[in-house]
Motif scaffolding. Structure first.
Motif, short mmCIF file in Angstrom:
data_model
loop_
_atom_site.label_atom_id
_atom_site.label_comp_id
_atom_site.label_asym_id
_atom_site.label_seq_id
_atom_site.Cartn_x
_atom_site.Cartn_y
_atom_site.Cartn_z
N ASP A 232 0.83 -1.21 0.00
CA ASP A 232 0.00 0.00 0.00
C ASP A 232 0.87 1.26 0.00
OD1 ASP A 232 -2.71 -0.35 -0.04
OD2 ASP A 232 -2.98 -0.32 2.13
N ASN A 233 0.59 2.16 -0.90
CA ASN A 233 1.19 3.51 -0.90
C ASN A 233 2.63 3.59 -1.41
OD1 ASN A 233 -1.22 4.09 0.39
ND2 ASN A 233 -0.31 4.47 2.39
N CYS A 298 -3.34 -1.91 8.47
CA CYS A 298 -2.01 -2.46 8.78
C CYS A 298 -1.70 -2.20 10.25
CB CYS A 298 -0.96 -1.84 7.87
SG CYS A 298 0.70 -2.44 8.19
C1 NAG Z 1 -1.69 4.35 3.03
O1 NAG Z 1 -2.26 5.62 2.95
C2 NAG Z 1 -3.51 5.71 3.63
C3 NAG Z 1 -4.10 7.08 3.32
O2 NAG Z 1 -3.15 8.09 3.52
C4 NAG Z 1 -3.26 5.49 5.13
O3 NAG Z 1 -4.49 5.55 5.83
C5 NAG Z 1 -2.65 4.11 5.32
O4 NAG Z 1 -2.30 3.91 6.68
C6 NAG Z 1 -1.41 3.95 4.47
N1 NAG Z 1 -0.97 2.58 4.54
C7 NAG Z 1 0.28 2.23 4.74
C8 NAG Z 1 0.56 0.78 4.78
O5 NAG Z 1 1.17 3.04 4.91
#
Ligand code: NAG
Ligand code: NAG
Ligand code: NAG
Length: 303
Positions: A232-233, A298
């Motif tokens: 993610d991200n 996560c």
């Molecule tokens: C990814 O981005 C979302 C929105 O900013 C955030 O809520 C989430 O915790 C992030 N996930 C990770 C694994 O960093």
């Protein structure tokens, strides 16, 4: 050197069946195993339709799928590796001298696996890290959700600054030599995928943008069967291939490499929780799998 040979033997025993030292979990599609004799690194990933092929490369303790973090100082306690100074760098499996990290606790319920280990410093001779690595793995259809937690308790409180971190490093078998991602400007619309070219042999690895936060190594048959990783991200990825493309199994030196790369300052008392997904199957299936599992919370479970 002897220990590297020994490791090859240990890994070879995984082919086709779980050996002593392997703890595995299984669902209707796949089986995933960690090697408890090497700190609990993920060393085994097979499609239940063809259990003779372990898709993970385990040629040495620097391969597999495992946690590995970087911080200063550089060099750390005089560490040398790969012809130069090496920083603070604990990794799940063990060190470059053939010592293995220690598993402190394990809970395998058959469908989930929790593991806590005391890792070693990669480039030092049998030096445990003042830190613990934990992993919690669950399976879901043709993939796995892996949650990691680093807890640091170094005496040296110096803040050495942020560094690139491999979150995680994934080493796949040489048979899978096509590197795929989505690199366009319309993520998650079903737009055409991108095959990433890379210099051979690596390292150094090729940097590329994964606009859908995943990449996969596949074979060359039309539907492209393989293994993918999603974080993610993170869209900054590294990938590449070491030695001969298109052939080789779990114990051979030929290997593909993929790492989503994040930047983090691993401070002396850091607690770092992060997650990723692995998936197997045809390329379209892998992409669909990751698409439907975006944004999963996560957090590290209470254990
Ligand atoms: C990814 O981005 C979302 C929105 O900013 C955030 O809520 C989430 O915790 C992030 N996930 C990770 C694994 O960093
Ligand atoms: C193992 O994990 C299960 C499921 O999370 C939990 O219910 C159980 O208490 C754990 N057992 C041990 C010994 O930690
Ligand atoms: C690790 O912690 C122990 C106990 O606090 C300490 O004696 C040792 O020097 C530390 N080692 C490192 C490398 O920080």
């Amino acid at each position: 050197m002897n220990m590297i040979l020994l490791w090859t033997v240990v890994c070879a025993m995984f082919v086709g069946h779980a050996s002593a030292g392997t703890e595995s979990i299984k669902n209707s599609v796949l089986t995933l195993g960690v090697d408890t004799s090497h700190g609990g690194a993920i060393s085994y990933l097979v499609d239940n339709n063809d259990p003779t092929i372990n898709l993970i490369n385990c040629h040495d303790q620097g391969r597999e799928v495992q946690q590995s973090y970087y911080a200063g100082p550089d060099p750390y306690r005089g560490a040398q590796w790969s012809g130069g100074p090496w920083p603070w760098n604990p990794i799940s499996s063990g060190d470059a001298f053939g010592h293995s990290s220690t598993v402190l606790s394990l809970n395998n319920t058959g469908t989930s696996l929790y593991l806590k280990a005391r890792p070693l410093q990669w480039a030092l001779n049998n030096v445990p890290c003042n830190c613990t690595f934990e992993t919690y793995i669950t399976l879901d259809a043709n993939g796995a959700f892996v949650r990691n937690r680093l807890i640091n308790f170094r005496e040296d409180e110096t803040d050495y600054g942020a560094r690139d971190q491999e979150l995680p490093a994934v080493y796949t078998i040489g048979q899978l030599s096509e590197l795929w991602t989505y690199a366009g400007d319309a993520p998650w619309t079903g737009d055409s995928l991108t095959q990433v070219s890379y210099p051979v042999p690596g390292p150094p690895w090729q940097g590329f943008t994964a606009a859908e936060n995943w990449a996969a190594f596949t074979d060359g048959i039309p539907q492209h069967y393989g293994v993918g990783v999603y974080h993610d991200n993170i869209s900054s990825f590294l990938g590449g291939f070491h030695r001969t493309q298109g052939k080789g199994g779990s114990t051979d030196d030929n290997t593909g490499y993929i790492a989503p790369v994040g930047v983090r300052d691993i401070t002396h008392n850091d607690e770092f929780v992060w997650c990723y997904h692995l998936a197997i199957g045809y390329l379209a299936t892998i992409r669909g799998y990751f698409s439907s599992r975006r944004g999963m919370p996560c957090t590290f479970p209470v254990v």
